[in-house]
Design a protein around this motif. Structure first.
Motif, PDB file in Angstrom:
ATOM      1  N   HIS A 200       3.581  -3.622  -1.023  1.00 44.43           N
ATOM      2  CA  HIS A 200       3.838  -3.890  -2.442  1.00 44.43           C
ATOM      3  C   HIS A 200       3.363  -2.744  -3.334  1.00 44.43           C
ATOM      4  CE1 HIS A 200       4.100  -7.969  -0.695  1.00 44.43           C
ATOM      5  NE2 HIS A 200       5.133  -8.024  -1.519  1.00 44.43           N
ATOM      6  N   LEU A 201       2.196  -2.186  -3.006  1.00 44.16           N
ATOM      7  CA  LEU A 201       1.665  -1.088  -3.835  1.00 44.16           C
ATOM      8  C   LEU A 201       2.632   0.097  -3.853  1.00 44.16           C
ATOM      9  CD1 LEU A 201      -0.875  -0.318  -5.457  1.00 44.16           C
ATOM     10  CD2 LEU A 201      -1.790   0.723  -3.377  1.00 44.16           C
ATOM     11  N   HIS A 202       3.223   0.398  -2.699  1.00 46.31           N
ATOM     12  CA  HIS A 202       4.120   1.555  -2.598  1.00 46.31           C
ATOM     13  C   HIS A 202       5.459   1.348  -3.304  1.00 46.31           C
ATOM     14  CE1 HIS A 202       2.157   3.188   1.394  1.00 46.31           C
ATOM     15  NE2 HIS A 202       1.321   3.135   0.383  1.00 46.31           N
ATOM     16  N   ARG A 203       5.758   0.088  -3.668  1.00 47.68           N
ATOM     17  CA  ARG A 203       7.025  -0.199  -4.362  1.00 47.68           C
ATOM     18  C   ARG A 203       6.741  -0.846  -5.715  1.00 47.68           C
ATOM     19  NH1 ARG A 203      11.729  -1.207  -0.779  1.00 47.68           N
ATOM     20  NH2 ARG A 203      11.203  -0.541   1.328  1.00 47.68           N
ATOM     21  N   HIS A 204       5.525  -0.653  -6.229  1.00 42.50           N
ATOM     22  CA  HIS A 204       5.141  -1.363  -7.448  1.00 42.50           C
ATOM     23  C   HIS A 204       5.953  -0.852  -8.635  1.00 42.50           C
ATOM     24  CE1 HIS A 204       2.616  -3.383 -10.382  1.00 42.50           C
ATOM     25  NE2 HIS A 204       2.129  -4.075  -9.367  1.00 42.50           N
ATOM     26  N   GLN A 205       6.578  -1.821  -9.338  1.00 42.93           N
ATOM     27  CA  GLN A 205       7.507  -1.421 -10.402  1.00 42.93           C
ATOM     28  C   GLN A 205       6.819  -0.829 -11.625  1.00 42.93           C
ATOM     29  OE1 GLN A 205       9.511  -5.158 -10.784  1.00 42.93           O
ATOM     30  NE2 GLN A 205      10.552  -4.931  -8.810  1.00 42.93           N
ATOM     31  N   LYS A 206       5.513  -1.122 -11.804  1.00 42.11           N
ATOM     32  CA  LYS A 206       4.819  -0.565 -12.978  1.00 42.11           C
ATOM     33  C   LYS A 206       4.207   0.797 -12.665  1.00 42.11           C
ATOM     34  CE  LYS A 206       3.798  -4.996 -15.058  1.00 42.11           C
ATOM     35  NZ  LYS A 206       2.815  -6.080 -15.053  1.00 42.11           N
ATOM     36  N   LEU A 207       4.299   1.228 -11.408  1.00 42.22           N
ATOM     37  CA  LEU A 207       3.645   2.489 -11.037  1.00 42.22           C
ATOM     38  C   LEU A 207       4.647   3.582 -10.661  1.00 42.22           C
ATOM     39  CD1 LEU A 207       0.773   0.970  -8.845  1.00 42.22           C
ATOM     40  CD2 LEU A 207       0.501   2.063 -11.064  1.00 42.22           C
ATOM     41  N   TRP A 208       5.657   3.229  -9.890  1.00 38.78           N
ATOM     42  CA  TRP A 208       6.542   4.252  -9.309  1.00 38.78           C
ATOM     43  C   TRP A 208       7.842   4.394 -10.086  1.00 38.78           C
ATOM     44  CZ3 TRP A 208       5.016   7.016  -4.946  1.00 38.78           C
ATOM     45  CH2 TRP A 208       3.907   6.524  -4.260  1.00 38.78           C
ATOM     46  N   ASP A 209       8.355   5.596 -10.208  1.00 35.67           N
ATOM     47  CA  ASP A 209       9.727   5.808 -10.661  1.00 35.67           C
ATOM     48  C   ASP A 209      10.628   5.451  -9.477  1.00 35.67           C
ATOM     49  OD1 ASP A 209       8.784   6.863 -13.012  1.00 35.67           O
ATOM     50  OD2 ASP A 209       9.077   8.973 -12.431  1.00 35.67           O
ATOM     51  N   ASN A 210      11.753   4.811  -9.738  1.00 36.06           N
ATOM     52  CA  ASN A 210      12.724   4.490  -8.683  1.00 36.06           C
ATOM     53  C   ASN A 210      12.019   3.931  -7.426  1.00 36.06           C
ATOM     54  OD1 ASN A 210      15.027   4.388  -7.109  1.00 36.06           O
ATOM     55  ND2 ASN A 210      15.099   6.592  -6.694  1.00 36.06           N
ATOM     56  N   PRO A 211      11.273   2.803  -7.602  1.00 39.36           N
ATOM     57  CA  PRO A 211      10.379   2.363  -6.513  1.00 39.36           C
ATOM     58  C   PRO A 211      11.052   2.040  -5.184  1.00 39.36           C
ATOM     59  CG  PRO A 211      10.464   0.718  -8.270  1.00 39.36           C
ATOM     60  CD  PRO A 211      11.172   1.931  -8.789  1.00 39.36           C
ATOM     61  N   ASP A 212      12.305   1.554  -5.223  1.00 39.65           N
ATOM     62  CA  ASP A 212      12.950   1.178  -3.962  1.00 39.65           C
ATOM     63  C   ASP A 212      13.874   2.258  -3.406  1.00 39.65           C
ATOM     64  OD1 ASP A 212      11.708  -1.296  -3.841  1.00 39.65           O
ATOM     65  OD2 ASP A 212      13.237  -2.245  -5.095  1.00 39.65           O
ATOM     66  N   GLY A 213      13.995   3.375  -4.117  1.00 41.43           N
ATOM     67  CA  GLY A 213      14.932   4.413  -3.673  1.00 41.43           C
ATOM     68  C   GLY A 213      14.288   5.379  -2.680  1.00 41.43           C
TER      69      GLY A 213
END
Ligand code: HEM
Length: 448
Positions: free
Chosen positions: A355-368
């Motif tokens: 979850h941390l690596h795909r966190h929407q408040k932290l990462w740009d384009n989290p799932d890409g």
């Protein structure tokens, strides 16, 4: 490219529904909110847990006060038949003693010495894949497991996977894993402690693996005494005294650690390599860039490692999207206050790289899938604060440096010789011992 992600659970649902889904598949049982939340509390009949995504909480648990958040006994319960009381599951003074010795053995200079052995394993897997490179769909996971095990045996004991004892360990290990599909390296086990027992198959396969390792350790001890031992990782670990107590590992401790290196070292690397290859199969731009880099720079000389920049960025990005140890558990030694909530003594802290690596408040384009992100300000700040495929702090993976050389090297060697093509159906990520594809990870290979 947006690679596959399990469909998360929607809405709240009952605790029993969660437990049912959790037993089927830990990842898809998790709520969608965890991709946005800083923390989530869960109270079930057998567990009171806090999933922590807030980087300052992760920092406190892993770096600032790790001794107040020891590894959970849940983790030990699943892994103990095979690992004994190794550094992976021990706590306190025993763990400190083990890590003082292991950290010396994994110093950067040692990894450099191990590089030619890793390179030989890379060339061996390239050769094994040749008959399969006719464009038909294959499951790449068994091949990445095979080469990762080969790397461990070559670097630890200077023997290839074809060596009789090495291949028996590898085979018995498959059996061991099949016998307990719910155990994972992070220690998230869906059953309460009283309901867990180790069936005969688990005990039998663990005993067999440990017996085989015992033979390797005894032979090596004799070679060390005779002054004929190769200067590999096993010799280093067996002859390094703890700088504080001056004690070396006993044979039993050494068996625990070898079983751990084998388990923690090959399963994780195999998972990361398989996902990296799959991701490249859907990304011709990164694949061609990596192939050019590999053709120009890859050699048996350690100095090539720093030039494998694309391979490293791809491998790093694959472990962001598919962290081999997707979640891990700690336990509160005392009562704690976590983001203004009371966590009682004994509560479980779930740290979730997934979850941390795909966190929407932290990462740009989290799932890409974007290996170029590591050169952007967002990628660099997230790498520091929100990226932990090897965990963080004093209990982080001692093999991280080793793995960050092995992974890009294997990737570069394979992509140098083969073009990868996407499978008909994308893999479905599930948490087994490490993060794997539900029905394998398929792709097509073509000779370049
Ligand atoms: C891509 C490869 C690898 C990944 C992603 C990885 C990941 C991890 C993670 C996340 C942990 C911490 C687990 C937790 O806190 O619950 C860990 C611990 C550990 N890893 Fe690795 N690992 C890798 C390769 C290796 C290798 C190659 C070795 C050794 C040959 C190794 C040996 C260990 C050991 C001994 C520990 C226990 C450390 C401790 O608790 O003090 N790992 N690894």
């Amino acid at each position: 490219m947006i690679p596959p992600k399990p469909r998360p659970r929607e809405g709240k649902g009952s605790v029993w529904r969660f437990i049912r889904e959790f037993r089927r598949d830990i990842l898809s049982a998790q709520s969608d909110r965890l991709y946005r939340a800083w923390m989530a509390e869960f109270r079930g009949p057998f567990i009171h847990s806090f999933t922590c995504n807030d980087p300052s909480l992760v920092d406190m648990v892993l770096k600032r006060r790790p001794m107040d958040f020891p590894k959970s006994p849940r983790m030990a319960a699943g892994l103990q038949p095979l690992l004994g009381n190794s550094s992976f599951i021990s706590n306190g003074a025993t763990w400190l003693h083990q890590r003082r010795i292991i950290d010396i053995a994994f110093e950067r200079g040692r990894v450099r010495e191990a590089f030619p052995a890793m390179h030989d394993a890379a060339e061996a897997v390239v050769e094994r894949l040749a008959p399969l490179a006719d464009g038909s769909e294959i499951d790449i996971e068994p091949h990445t497991s095979h080469v990762a095990a080969d790397v461990i045996f070559r670097t630890l004991f200077s023997i290839p996977i074809e060596h009789e004892t090495a291949s028996q360990v590898f085979e018995s290990f498959r059996e061991h894993q099949d016998a307990q599909p719910m155990v994972n390296l992070g220690g998230l086990i869906a059953l309460p402690r009283w309901a867990r027992y180790h069936n005969r198959r688990v005990r039998h396969s663990a005993r067999r693996i440990r017996r085989l390792i015992k033979t390797l350790v005894a032979e090596r001890a004799a070679d060390i005494d005779a002054g004929t031992a190769p200067q590999d990782l096993a010799t280093k670990i067996m002859t390094t005294p703890d700088p504080v107590t001056n004690e070396v590992f006993t044979p039993r401790e050494m068996i625990d650690e070898v079983a751990t290196f084998f388990l923690a070292g090959h399963e994780t690397g195999a998972s990361a390599l398989a996902w990296s290859l799959y991701l490249l199969s859907g990304s011709p731009y990164w694949q061609e860039k990596l192939a050019r880099e590999a053709k120009t720079h890859l050699s048996r000389d350690f100095s090539c490692v720093k030039r494998l920049e694309t391979a490293r960025a791809v491998f790093r990005e694959a472990m962001r999207l598919y962290p081999p140890v997707a979640m891990t558990v700690r336990q509160c030694r005392h009562q704690e206050t976590l983001r203004e909530r009371r966590a009682p003594k004994g509560a479980q802290i779930v740290l979730s790289p997934w979850h941390l690596h795909r966190h929407q408040k932290l990462w740009d384009n989290p799932d890409g899938f974007d290996p170029g992100r590591w050169d952007t300000p967002n990628g660099q700040s997230c790498m520091r604060d929100a990226y932990m495929p090897f965990s963080q702090g004093p209990r982080s993976c001692p093999g991280a440096g080793f793995a960050m050389i092995e992974g890009p090297l294997l990737l570069a060697a394979i992509v140098r010789d083969y073009r990868l093509e996407e499978p008909d159906k994308p893999p479905v990520p599930v948490m087994r011992l490490t993060l794997r594809g539900k029905d394998g990870i398929h792709l097509r290979l073509h000779k370049r």
